[in-house]
Write a protein that holds these residues in place. Structure first.
Motif, PDB file in Angstrom:
ATOM      1  N   HIS A 181       0.831  -1.209   0.000  1.00 28.09           N
ATOM      2  CA  HIS A 181       0.000   0.000   0.000  1.00 28.09           C
ATOM      3  C   HIS A 181       0.863   1.257   0.000  1.00 28.09           C
ATOM      4  O   HIS A 181       0.571   2.220  -0.714  1.00 28.09           O
ATOM      5  CB  HIS A 181      -0.931   0.013   1.214  1.00 28.09           C
ATOM      6  CG  HIS A 181      -1.989  -1.036   1.178  1.00 28.09           C
ATOM      7  ND1 HIS A 181      -2.867  -1.198   0.131  1.00 28.09           N
ATOM      8  CD2 HIS A 181      -2.321  -1.997   2.098  1.00 28.09           C
ATOM      9  CE1 HIS A 181      -3.689  -2.200   0.386  1.00 28.09           C
ATOM     10  NE2 HIS A 181      -3.372  -2.699   1.572  1.00 28.09           N
ATOM     11  N   GLY A 240       1.020   4.089  -2.835  1.00 29.88           N
ATOM     12  CA  GLY A 240       0.750   5.485  -2.497  1.00 29.88           C
ATOM     13  C   GLY A 240       1.869   6.397  -2.975  1.00 29.88           C
ATOM     14  O   GLY A 240       1.620   7.471  -3.519  1.00 29.88           O
ATOM     15  N   LEU A 268      -2.723   8.118   2.950  1.00 30.48           N
ATOM     16  CA  LEU A 268      -4.018   7.893   2.304  1.00 30.48           C
ATOM     17  C   LEU A 268      -4.136   6.472   1.755  1.00 30.48           C
ATOM     18  O   LEU A 268      -5.194   5.853   1.852  1.00 30.48           O
ATOM     19  CB  LEU A 268      -4.242   8.917   1.188  1.00 30.48           C
ATOM     20  CG  LEU A 268      -4.500  10.347   1.659  1.00 30.48           C
ATOM     21  CD1 LEU A 268      -4.451  11.310   0.485  1.00 30.48           C
ATOM     22  CD2 LEU A 268      -5.824  10.443   2.399  1.00 30.48           C
ATOM     23  N   ALA A 308      -5.041   4.318   4.615  1.00 27.57           N
ATOM     24  CA  ALA A 308      -6.148   4.786   5.462  1.00 27.57           C
ATOM     25  C   ALA A 308      -7.137   3.693   5.880  1.00 27.57           C
ATOM     26  O   ALA A 308      -7.536   3.654   7.045  1.00 27.57           O
ATOM     27  CB  ALA A 308      -6.884   5.945   4.792  1.00 27.57           C
ATOM     28  N   THR A 328     -15.831   4.647   1.946  1.00 24.17           N
ATOM     29  CA  THR A 328     -14.569   5.189   1.431  1.00 24.17           C
ATOM     30  C   THR A 328     -14.836   6.422   0.574  1.00 24.17           C
ATOM     31  O   THR A 328     -14.173   7.452   0.740  1.00 24.17           O
ATOM     32  CB  THR A 328     -13.807   4.118   0.617  1.00 24.17           C
ATOM     33  OG1 THR A 328     -13.442   3.048   1.502  1.00 24.17           O
ATOM     34  CG2 THR A 328     -12.568   4.691  -0.036  1.00 24.17           C
ATOM     35  N   ILE A 382     -13.566  10.111   1.428  1.00 26.37           N
ATOM     36  CA  ILE A 382     -12.755  10.836   0.442  1.00 26.37           C
ATOM     37  C   ILE A 382     -13.371  12.205   0.175  1.00 26.37           C
ATOM     38  O   ILE A 382     -12.655  13.209   0.100  1.00 26.37           O
ATOM     39  CB  ILE A 382     -12.605  10.025  -0.860  1.00 26.37           C
ATOM     40  CG1 ILE A 382     -11.645   8.853  -0.637  1.00 26.37           C
ATOM     41  CG2 ILE A 382     -12.129  10.901  -2.011  1.00 26.37           C
ATOM     42  CD1 ILE A 382     -11.592   7.857  -1.787  1.00 26.37           C
ATOM     43  N   TRP A 442      -6.194   6.449  -2.011  1.00 24.84           N
ATOM     44  CA  TRP A 442      -7.073   5.832  -1.011  1.00 24.84           C
ATOM     45  C   TRP A 442      -7.835   4.655  -1.626  1.00 24.84           C
ATOM     46  O   TRP A 442      -7.891   3.561  -1.067  1.00 24.84           O
ATOM     47  CB  TRP A 442      -8.035   6.869  -0.467  1.00 24.84           C
ATOM     48  CG  TRP A 442      -8.745   6.512   0.808  1.00 24.84           C
ATOM     49  CD1 TRP A 442      -9.102   5.262   1.244  1.00 24.84           C
ATOM     50  CD2 TRP A 442      -9.199   7.419   1.806  1.00 24.84           C
ATOM     51  NE1 TRP A 442      -9.761   5.348   2.442  1.00 24.84           N
ATOM     52  CE2 TRP A 442      -9.835   6.658   2.813  1.00 24.84           C
ATOM     53  CE3 TRP A 442      -9.158   8.788   1.944  1.00 24.84           C
ATOM     54  CZ2 TRP A 442     -10.413   7.246   3.935  1.00 24.84           C
ATOM     55  CZ3 TRP A 442      -9.732   9.363   3.065  1.00 24.84           C
ATOM     56  CH2 TRP A 442     -10.343   8.590   4.044  1.00 24.84           C
ATOM     57  N   HIS A 502      -6.208   1.145  -2.244  1.00 25.77           N
ATOM     58  CA  HIS A 502      -6.157   0.193  -1.137  1.00 25.77           C
ATOM     59  C   HIS A 502      -7.173  -0.938  -1.354  1.00 25.77           C
ATOM     60  O   HIS A 502      -6.843  -2.110  -1.183  1.00 25.77           O
ATOM     61  CB  HIS A 502      -6.439   0.902   0.188  1.00 25.77           C
ATOM     62  CG  HIS A 502      -6.241   0.010   1.362  1.00 25.77           C
ATOM     63  ND1 HIS A 502      -5.138   0.104   2.164  1.00 25.77           N
ATOM     64  CD2 HIS A 502      -6.992  -0.999   1.871  1.00 25.77           C
ATOM     65  CE1 HIS A 502      -5.219  -0.812   3.122  1.00 25.77           C
ATOM     66  NE2 HIS A 502      -6.342  -1.495   2.960  1.00 25.77           N
TER      67      HIS A 502
END
Length: 184
Positions: free
Chosen positions: A10, A14, A41, A44, A66, A70, A99, A102
């Motif tokens: 992740h 990112g 993020l 997250a 999510t 966001i 985000w 993920h």
């Protein structure tokens, strides 16, 4: 007990997304802060907060929640940065993609029944496993299995990050050469 991914994958994703959108004119410090925000993020949904993360996987990994989170974070970031030199729509959009990445990445792992990302509307699960990704074990945390999981994530997502860095460097170099030629 197992979890789909380590934070390694992740975090590298990112960074890759952040590297694509961070403005070249940002100072080194601003770039570092921005890239750190993209790592945060991208991780997250797994933050260890009460009623969130692996305590409530259905909540933190729901596409509906999510998207709502966001929207809230994007509104706050836009309000806070709108009148500064650090505001750029590509950062807001890139942060949303980081985000959301993920959820996609969590669907790629064997050893799970899939990601129930449509909660609370549906219990349907999305599973798009790739054969080289296996889940990490939380007990014991330090093990040969987990070292292998970390290494595979580092190699795979590190390669994606390296490709993004090289592509951005080539694109920036080409843009500079074009602007120098047009100035002549």
């Amino acid at each position: 007990m197992s979890t789909p991914m380590t934070p390694v994958g992740h975090s590298l994703m990112g960074l890759a997304i952040g590297w694509v959108v961070v403005p070249a004119e940002f100072s080194q410090r601003a770039k570092i802060v921005t890239l750190a925000a993209f790592v945060a993020l991208a991780n997250a949904p797994d933050w260890p907060l009460p009623g969130w993360g692996h305590d409530r996987y259905d909540v933190s990994h729901s596409i509906f929640l999510t998207l709502g989170m966001i929207a809230v974070v994007a509104a706050i970031a836009t309000a806070a940065l709108r009148r500064t030199r650090y505001f750029a729509w590509r950062l807001i959009v890139g942060g949303a993609i980081a985000w959301l990445s993920h959820l996609l990445l969590d669907t790629l792992y064997f050893g799970r029944r899939g990601l129930a990302m449509f909660w609370p509307v549906s219990e349907a699960r999305v599973s798009l496993p790739l054969p080289w990704f296996t889940v990490m074990q939380l007990k014991p945390l330090v093990s040969a299995h987990n070292a292998r999981v970390f290494a595979i994530e580092a190699a795979f997502y590190g390669a994606i990050l390296a490709l993004v860095v090289i592509a951005r460097w080539l694109w920036t170099r080409s843009a500079r050469a074009t602007s120098c030629e047009s100035a002549d």
